[in-house]
Design a protein around this motif. Structure first.
Motif: not given
Length: 443
Positions: A365-373, A430-439, A266-272
């Motif tokens: 996706l959770a791990v990727a959210a941290w890398l994206h963060f 997916s996160l980098r191209t489309n954003g959190v909501r779309a991912a 929740i934290a990494y996806l939420g921050v982004m």
């Protein structure tokens, strides 16, 4: 009644290292409840701030009393609060100002328990502490040199009680302390190994960071499972809802994977995405569906047969706890120190899923959210600091998924496992191209 009167006859029995809000929301009120139930007065807590004087300076004018504010919402969503003044904190030592005082507290005849909430990064040894026994800086340095004083003075052993989010936290602390002691004095290491106790424990209560250090905010929910293995007695914490168990491992697995694992996602996806608090984030239907599916489909199967709990009920109650609007638990606070938290919260689950030949799409996706963060800027272009002891090393890796997943201090051998790297790289793209909501919608 004055703080002085409430502390009358109260004697120290516990030294607590790492006096943040978390300890003041569980260990200290639980100890106060135990003393009230049994009439004992020799379990007062002496706190130790290992870095800063801010807590000491905030509480000293109040005689080290503070307010515990338990907050949630009623059935109509209206905030409600229960406040309690906690009296069992006898004082606060600031380690950098007077390290000898901390060592003397650990070595005091009245001390029977040394407890810890120093976060995951607090367990890293500092080799320089081997050569500064009178002025250590690390948690392990204070523990081992304090125990050396006890042994030299002919005093009895103590219990070292970790309350941090580590799998087998007591066993982990025991291994680190004995290894560090061997470097100091082999006989000391033998004494610690033979005489001291290191019970595993699991604590579960959500405690957001507060701007007012004299008030600790927490949720009403409380769970503390502790192995009943103590060298010199212990308070009856069951008076506050704790439970003494023969083996804390099932409770550790349940909490680390379900509560902490979901919290970090929740934290990494939420921050982004620009969702600043947990309740705000979980109110997004797409994120709520993702978190529920993450637990149901990928985490819970790794717990089946290992914990005695109704996992569906646990999941539903956990979502309610995350949705508590009275806490305003900031996603950026939970996101700090990811390099230290992720191995505990996600990677054991990942390994279990891969060993079973199962998919890890949501974990990836959770791990990727941290890398994206780690890029340090959210989707609205707002910058934030990366608060992590390995921030420099992570930044040097750039943005290549293969290099990031190959970062051994976090991912170990998983960085060489295509079944891990491929879905993480796909989710990151997916996160980098489309954003959190779309991912999330795609997941």
């Amino acid at each position: 009644m004055s703080a002085r009167a409430d502390k009358a006859g109260l004697r120290p029995g516990i030294v607590h290292l790492g006096l943040g809000a978390f300890a003041r929301a569980h260990l200290i009120p639980a100890t106060e409840a135990a003393m009230a139930a049994t009439g004992e007065r020799d379990w007062g807590v002496l706190g130790v701030s290992l870095r800063h004087a801010d807590v000491r300076d905030a509480l000293a004018p109040h005689g080290f009393d503070y307010t515990l504010s338990l907050r949630d919402a009623d059935e109509e969503g209206r905030p409600r609060e229960r406040r309690q003044t906690v009296h069992s904190l006898l004082g606060v030592l600031v380690a950098p100002e007077d390290p000898r005082a901390v060592l003397e507290a650990i070595a005091a005849p009245a001390t029977r328990i040394v407890s810890l909430t120093v976060t995951e990064k607090g367990y890293r040894p500092e080799p320089a502490d081997l050569t500064r026994p009178d002025a250590p800086r690390s948690t392990l340095g204070f523990l081992v040199h304090g125990l050396a004083l006890r042994r030299a003075r002919g005093l009895g052993p103590v219990t070292l009680l970790s309350c941090d989010n580590l799998a087998s936290n007591g066993r982990t602390l025991r291994g680190l302390a004995i290894a560090f002691a061997h470097e100091v004095d082999a006989a000391l290491a033998v004494w610690i190994e033979r005489e001291c106790r290191f019970p595993n424990s699991m604590v579960d209560r959500i405690v957001p960071k507060s701007d007012d250090l004299a008030v600790v905010t927490a949720e009403p929910f409380f769970d503390w499972a502790i192995e009943d293995d103590f060298a010199a007695g212990r308070p009856d914490w069951t008076a506050y809802g704790a439970r003494f168990v023969p083996d804390a491992a099932p409770y550790e697995h349940l909490k680390l994977r379900m509560v902490n694992g979901s919290h970090s996602a929740i934290a990494y996806l939420g921050v982004m995405a620009g969702w600043p608090t947990v309740d705000r984030a979980i109110a997004e239907p797409v994120l709520r569906r993702f978190v529920e599916a993450l637990m149901r489909e990928e985490i819970e199967p790794t717990l089946a047969g290992r914990v005695d709990a109704d996992l569906a009920d646990y999941r539903a109650r956990l979502i309610e706890r995350f949705a508590n609007p009275a806490l305003a638990h900031r996603t950026l606070q939970i996101a700090m120190d990811g390099s230290q938290k992720i191995p505990q919260r996600w990677l054991g689950t990942v390994r279990d899923r891969l060993a079973a030949g199962a998919k890890i799409d949501r974990l990836a996706l959770a791990v990727a959210a941290w890398l994206h963060f780690l890029r340090g800027v959210d989707e609205a272009g707002q910058r934030y600091a990366i608060d992590d002891p390995l921030a420099g090393a992570l930044a040097a890796l750039g943005d290549d998924p293969q290099a990031l997943c190959g970062f051994a201090p976090v991912f170990g051998e998983l960085g060489r496992e295509p079944r891990f790297v491929a879905p993480v790289a796909k989710a990151l793209e997916s996160l980098r191209t489309n954003g959190v909501r779309a991912a999330l919608e795609a997941a």
